[in-house]
Write a protein that holds these residues in place. Structure first.
Motif, PDB file in Angstrom:
ATOM      1  N   PRO A 128       6.671 161.515 -46.932  1.00 20.63           N
ATOM      2  CA  PRO A 128       5.660 160.586 -47.460  1.00 20.63           C
ATOM      3  C   PRO A 128       4.368 161.277 -47.891  1.00 20.63           C
ATOM      4  O   PRO A 128       3.515 160.624 -48.501  1.00 20.63           O
ATOM      5  CB  PRO A 128       5.400 159.643 -46.279  1.00 20.63           C
ATOM      6  N   LEU A 129       4.205 162.573 -47.604  1.00 23.11           N
ATOM      7  CA  LEU A 129       3.000 163.265 -48.061  1.00 23.11           C
ATOM      8  C   LEU A 129       2.951 163.313 -49.581  1.00 23.11           C
ATOM      9  O   LEU A 129       1.860 163.396 -50.162  1.00 23.11           O
ATOM     10  CB  LEU A 129       2.960 164.687 -47.490  1.00 23.11           C
ATOM     11  N   ARG A 130       4.104 163.257 -50.223  1.00 19.63           N
ATOM     12  CA  ARG A 130       4.147 163.271 -51.689  1.00 19.63           C
ATOM     13  C   ARG A 130       4.323 161.841 -52.191  1.00 19.63           C
ATOM     14  O   ARG A 130       5.209 161.124 -51.749  1.00 19.63           O
ATOM     15  CB  ARG A 130       5.298 164.147 -52.184  1.00 19.63           C
ATOM     16  N   ASP A 131       3.491 161.465 -53.120  1.00 25.41           N
ATOM     17  CA  ASP A 131       3.570 160.132 -53.702  1.00 25.41           C
ATOM     18  C   ASP A 131       4.828 160.027 -54.570  1.00 25.41           C
ATOM     19  O   ASP A 131       4.981 160.776 -55.540  1.00 25.41           O
ATOM     20  CB  ASP A 131       2.321 159.869 -54.539  1.00 25.41           C
ATOM     21  N   ALA A 132       5.692 159.091 -54.222  1.00 21.98           N
ATOM     22  CA  ALA A 132       6.962 158.969 -54.924  1.00 21.98           C
ATOM     23  C   ALA A 132       6.811 158.374 -56.315  1.00 21.98           C
ATOM     24  O   ALA A 132       7.713 158.503 -57.146  1.00 21.98           O
ATOM     25  CB  ALA A 132       7.919 158.108 -54.105  1.00 21.98           C
ATOM     26  N   VAL A 133       5.668 157.738 -56.591  1.00 16.20           N
ATOM     27  CA  VAL A 133       5.496 157.074 -57.885  1.00 16.20           C
ATOM     28  C   VAL A 133       4.933 158.025 -58.927  1.00 16.20           C
ATOM     29  O   VAL A 133       5.501 158.206 -60.002  1.00 16.20           O
ATOM     30  CB  VAL A 133       4.611 155.823 -57.755  1.00 16.20           C
ATOM     31  N   ASP A 134       3.775 158.654 -58.629  1.00 15.24           N
ATOM     32  CA  ASP A 134       3.189 159.518 -59.659  1.00 15.24           C
ATOM     33  C   ASP A 134       2.978 160.949 -59.214  1.00 15.24           C
ATOM     34  O   ASP A 134       2.238 161.697 -59.833  1.00 15.24           O
ATOM     35  CB  ASP A 134       1.884 158.923 -60.223  1.00 15.24           C
ATOM     36  N   ASP A 183       5.700 165.479 -38.366  1.00 13.18           N
ATOM     37  CA  ASP A 183       6.866 165.402 -39.255  1.00 13.18           C
ATOM     38  C   ASP A 183       6.475 165.032 -40.685  1.00 13.18           C
ATOM     39  O   ASP A 183       7.339 164.629 -41.474  1.00 13.18           O
ATOM     40  CB  ASP A 183       7.898 164.402 -38.695  1.00 13.18           C
ATOM     41  N   TRP A 184       5.197 165.148 -41.034  1.00  9.87           N
ATOM     42  CA  TRP A 184       4.658 164.877 -42.369  1.00  9.87           C
ATOM     43  C   TRP A 184       4.608 163.389 -42.705  1.00  9.87           C
ATOM     44  O   TRP A 184       4.330 163.019 -43.836  1.00  9.87           O
ATOM     45  CB  TRP A 184       5.453 165.609 -43.457  1.00  9.87           C
ATOM     46  N   SER A 185       4.883 162.533 -41.743  1.00  7.98           N
ATOM     47  CA  SER A 185       4.791 161.098 -42.002  1.00  7.98           C
ATOM     48  C   SER A 185       3.350 160.636 -41.799  1.00  7.98           C
ATOM     49  O   SER A 185       2.496 161.398 -41.358  1.00  7.98           O
ATOM     50  CB  SER A 185       5.740 160.329 -41.071  1.00  7.98           C
ATOM     51  N   GLU A 186       3.097 159.403 -42.162  1.00  2.92           N
ATOM     52  CA  GLU A 186       1.781 158.768 -42.015  1.00  2.92           C
ATOM     53  C   GLU A 186       0.671 159.618 -42.644  1.00  2.92           C
ATOM     54  O   GLU A 186      -0.179 160.180 -41.958  1.00  2.92           O
ATOM     55  CB  GLU A 186       1.485 158.487 -40.535  1.00  2.92           C
ATOM     56  N   PRO A 187       0.672 159.691 -43.966  1.00  3.36           N
ATOM     57  CA  PRO A 187      -0.354 160.505 -44.634  1.00  3.36           C
ATOM     58  C   PRO A 187      -1.755 159.947 -44.454  1.00  3.36           C
ATOM     59  O   PRO A 187      -1.951 158.746 -44.226  1.00  3.36           O
ATOM     60  CB  PRO A 187       0.054 160.426 -46.122  1.00  3.36           C
ATOM     61  N   HIS A 188      -2.738 160.829 -44.557  1.00  2.43           N
ATOM     62  CA  HIS A 188      -4.120 160.416 -44.826  1.00  2.43           C
ATOM     63  C   HIS A 188      -4.195 160.366 -46.339  1.00  2.43           C
ATOM     64  O   HIS A 188      -4.048 161.382 -47.005  1.00  2.43           O
ATOM     65  CB  HIS A 188      -5.120 161.410 -44.247  1.00  2.43           C
ATOM     66  N   TYR A 189      -4.436 159.187 -46.912  1.00  4.55           N
ATOM     67  CA  TYR A 189      -4.022 158.919 -48.279  1.00  4.55           C
ATOM     68  C   TYR A 189      -4.926 159.407 -49.408  1.00  4.55           C
ATOM     69  O   TYR A 189      -4.606 159.188 -50.558  1.00  4.55           O
ATOM     70  CB  TYR A 189      -3.773 157.421 -48.446  1.00  4.55           C
ATOM     71  N   GLU A 190      -6.033 160.028 -49.119  1.00  3.91           N
ATOM     72  CA  GLU A 190      -6.820 160.528 -50.251  1.00  3.91           C
ATOM     73  C   GLU A 190      -6.069 161.682 -50.924  1.00  3.91           C
ATOM     74  O   GLU A 190      -5.317 162.417 -50.279  1.00  3.91           O
ATOM     75  CB  GLU A 190      -8.206 160.983 -49.787  1.00  3.91           C
TER      76      GLU A 190
END
Length: 621
Positions: free
Chosen positions: A245-251, A262-269
Motif C-alpha cells: 500500500p505504500l505505492r498508490d495503485a491509481v496514479d 510490513d509497509w502497510s498503513e501508509p502515512h499518506y503525504e
C-alpha cells in the motif's frame, strides 16, 4: 488577515494567515521585536502537507485564548521548513537537547538572540498521556523566563556549546573500494528478511518503514562498482514497496512512509523528493514499469502550470464535509473521481526540482521517452526563470511566480547543478550545462562562499560552506549542527559533491573532482561508520574510487542510440556534431573531437576521459 503571512511564497504560511495568532514570518524583524519587549520567541516549524501540523493549527493556533497567551508573553514566528531548511536543521539539532521525539510541528522557545532554551513537537489542547497541554507549556515557559532567567540563559548557552562541539569534524582519506564494499555489506545486513527494506533487530510489527532511497542507491552502485553483491537487497526493498500500500495503485506515486513494518498503513503525504529519487532506484533496478508510473505521478499531479514541480501532495482531503487523512487514497479510480483531490503544496523548491529534473532526464534518455525529457526541460526553464533573482542570486523557492525571500542553500545549488548537467547530456543543449556551472559558482572551486582551500590534509576543505546562507542564523552566530545525514534525500554536503561530480563528468575540469573529493574527505569517516544514514555521500565516494565511464553518441542512427542506452555508464550523452562542438567551445572537454566517422553516426566509449576508437556499428558497442 495577517498580511505578513498572506503575501508569503509559502502555502503553509498562507494557510496560517487567518489564525488569531500574531505570527511573524522568519526574519530579523521578529527577533528585534522580542528584544524591544524583552520576551522570548516562540518558533513554530512545519510544512504544508504535515498532518499533525494541521491538527495543532486547528486545536491551538485557531483558539483566541491561546492566541492571547502567545501575544501577551511571546513573539510568535511561523516557519515553513521546506522554505527555510537551514532554520529547520538548526532548531532540530537544538531541540534534541530537550526531546527524543523529534518531528513536526516543531515547537521551539528561544531567547531574543535566537538561542533555544526549550523545545517539543506537537502539544495537545488538553493534557494527554503524560504530555502537557500547550497552554501549560506556555505558562511554564513564561514563568521560567520571568522568574528564573539565569537558568534559561544557562540552558541556552549549554545547547550552543554542545552544538559547536558536535559540529566539528576532521578530514580523512578518500574511502577505498574495499572500504565502500564493507560499508555496503554492513548496511545490507540491516535488511528486514521478511518484508524487505531495513529494520533493526527486535523490530516489532509497529516499526515504521521509510524508503531510504539514498541507501538503496548506494547498495545498487556498490554491488556493481565495488563487487559488494548488495544490489539484490535494494531490488527486494523496491519490489516490496511497489507491491504494498505504500505505492498508490491509481496514479503510481509512493507515499512518505509506512507506519508498520510490513509497509502497510501508509502515512499518506507524497513528497517530490521521495518519488524523484525512487525513479533513479527503479531505473537502476531495471523496473521500467515503476519508472514510468512514478514519473507519471510527477508529471500528472505535481507538475505545476509554470512547469516546476510542487513540493508535495497533502495527506488530508475533504470527504462528506470532514477532513480525512488518507480517505481519498483508499478509494479506487472511480471513487476518487467523485472527490476533490488532496491539495498540493505548489511551492517550487529549487533543489528538489533539481532532483526531479535529473531523474526524468536520465529516465527519458534510458527509455527513449521524449515526454520525460520535455517535462524535465519545462521544469528546468521554470526554475531558472523564477528561482534566480534579478541580480543572479539563487533563491530557495517560488510560488505562483512569487519568489521566496529565503536564500538558496548549498543543497539547492548542488542538486540543481546535478539536475541541469543531466538534462544537458540528455538533450544535447549546452546551455543547461553552462547554467549548472553558474548555479554551483558561489560554492565552486573559486567561489566566495567557501572556507580556505588550505592544505589538502587540513581540516577546512575548500568546498565546505563557511557560513549559513540564512542571514538571521548568520547574524546570531548560530552554530552548525552535527554532520547532516541523507537518509531520505541528499544533504547539503552530498548535494554539492554530486553537483561538482556531474560537471566533472562532462569535462568541466579536474577542479570539480577535487571539490567533491574535499567534501567526501570531510564526511567519509562518519559515512563509513553509519552507511544507512549517508547513502548519497557514499555514492559520491564510489564515483571517486574508480574511473568513470562516459559514453558520447553522435546521433543519427536509432540502432546505435538504442545500443548505447544498454551500456551501464556514469554519463550517456546523445548529441549532434554541432552540439558536441558547442559543449567543447564552452569548456566541456569530454566533447572535444567527438565527430561523425566518415559521415556516419558514431559512439565513443570513454573510461576516465580516455576514449576508445569510435564505433559506427551497434554490435561493436
Amino acid at each position: 488577515m495577517n498580511q505578513r503571512l498572506a503575501t508569503s511564497a509559502s502555502p503553509y504560511l498562507r494557510a496560517h494567515a487567518t489564525n488569531p495568532v500574531a505570527w511573524f514570518p522568519w526574519g530579523e524583524e521578529a527577533f528585534a521585536e522580542a528584544r524591544r519587549r524583552a520576551v522570548p520567541v516562540f518558533v513554530s516549524i512545519g510544512y504544508s502537507t504535515c498532518h499533525w501540523c494541521h491538527v495543532m493549527a486547528r486545536e491551538s493556533f485557531s483558539d483566541p485564548q491561546i492566541a492571547a497567551e502567545l501575544a501577551d508573553g511571546f513573539v510568535s514566528v511561523k516557519v515553513d521548513r521546506e522554505e527555510h531548511p537551514e532554520v529547520d536543521d538548526a532548531y532540530l539539532a537544538a531541540a534534541s537537547a530537550f526531546t527524543r521525539s523529534l518531528g513536526w510541528p516543531l515547537s521551539v522557545f528561544t531567547t531574543p538572540d535566537g538561542r533555544a532554551f526549550f523545545a517539543g513537537t506537537y502539544f495537545p489542547p488538553e493534557p494527554r498521556g503524560g504530555i502537557p497541554s500547550f497552554s501549560q507549556v506556555l505558562g511554564a515557559v513564561r514563568q521560567a523566563w520571568t522568574e528564573r532567567r539565569d537558568t534559561v540563559d544557562a540552558a541556552a548557552s549549554a545547547v550552543v556549546a554542545a552544538l559547536e562541539e558536535a559540529g566539528a569534524s576532521a578530514t580523512s582519506d578518500l574511502p577505498t573500494l574495499a572500504q565502500l564494499a564493507d560499508a555496503a555489506r554492513r548496511a545490507a545486513s540491516a535488511e528486514d528478511p521478511q518484508h524487505g527494506g531495513f529494520a533493526g533487530r527486535g523490530a516489532d510489527a509497529a516499526t515504521p518503514k521509510f524508503p531510504m532511497t539514498p541507501a538503496l542507491g548506494f547498495l545498487q552502485r556498490a554491488g556493481r562498482d565495488a563487487a559488494a553483491h548488495t544490489e539484490e537487497v535494494a531490488d527486494r526493498a523496491l519490489a516490496a514497496m511497489a507491491a504494498s500500500p505504500l505505492r498508490d495503485a491509481v496514479d503510481g506515486g509512493f507515499f512518505r512512509y509506512a507506519t508498520r513494518r510490513d509497509w502497510s498503513e501508509p502515512h499518506y503525504e507524497r513528497m517530490l523528493t521521495d518519488n524523484a529519487t525512487l525513479i533513479d532506484v527503479s531505473l537502476d533496478a531495471g523496473r521500467d514499469d515503476l519508472v514510468r508510473s512514478t514519473a507519471q505521478f510527477l508529471t500528472n499531479v505535481l507538475q505545476q502550470p509554470s512547469g516546476g514541480f510542487a513540493a508535495a501532495q497533502d495527506s488530508e482531503s475533504w470527504i462528506a464535509g470532514e477532513r480525512s487523512e488518507g480517505g481519498y487514497y483508499q478509494r479506487d479510480a472511480a471513487g476518487r473521481a467523485e472527490l476533490e483531490p488532496p491539495a498540493t503544496d505548489g511551492k517550487i523548491v529549487t533543489g528538489w526540482n533539481g532532483l526531479a529534473i535529473g531523474a526524468l532526464a536520465r529516465a527519458g534518455t534510458r527509455l527513449g521517452d521524449d515526454r520525460l525529457l520535455e517535462a524535465a526541460r519545462w521544469a528546468a526553464d521554470a526554475v531558472l526563470e523564477s528561482n534566480i533573482s534579478a541580480d543572479g542570486r539563487l533563491l530557495r523557492a517560488s510560488l505562483d511566480d512569487v519568489p521566496s525571500r529565503a536564500a538558496g542553500t548549498a543543497e539547492d545549488a548542488g542538486l540543481l547543478a546535478a539536475g541541469l548537467a543531466a538534462l544537458a547530456a540528455a538533450t544535447g543543449e549546452v546551455a543547461y550545462a553552462v547554467a549548472a556551472r553558474q548555479v554551483l559558482g558561489p560554492f565552486g572551486p573559486s567561489g566566495d562562499e567557501l572556507g580556505s582551500a588550505g592544505d589538502r590534509g587540513g581540516t577546512t576543505p575548500r568546498a565546505q560552506p563557511r557560513e549559513w546562507a540564512d542571514p538571521v542564523l548568520r547574524a546570531h552566530g548560530t552554530p552548525h549542527p552535527p554532520d547532516a545525514s541523507d537518509s531520505d534525500h541528499p544533504s547539503a554536503p552530498s548535494a554539492l559533491a554530486h553537483g561538482a561530480l556531474a560537471l566533472w563528468l562532462l569535462g568541466a575540469g579536474d577542479e570539480y573532482r577535487e571539490m567533491a573529493a574535499d567534501i567526501v574527505r570531510r564526511y567519509a569517516a562518519r559515512a563509513l561508520a553509519e552507511p544507512l544514514a549517508h547513502g548519497s555521500m557514499l555514492q559520491a565516494a564510489l564515483l571517486l574510487a574508480r574511473p568513470p565511464r562516459q559514453v558520447v553518441v553522435i546521433a543519427g542512427d536509432a540502432d546505435l542510440v538504442t545500443a548505447a542506452r544498454r551500456i551501464p555508464s556514469d554519463v550517456l550523452a546523445i548529441v549532434t556534431e554541432e552540439q558536441a562542438r558547442a559543449f567543447a567551445d564552452a569548456g566541456f572537454t569530454l566533447f572535444e573531437g567527438k565527430t561523425a566517422v566518415d559521415g556516419m553516426p558514431a559512439a565513443y566509449d570513454c573510461r576516465d576521459f580516455a576514449c576508445r576508437l569510435p564505433v559506427t556499428d551497434p554490435a561493436e558497442l
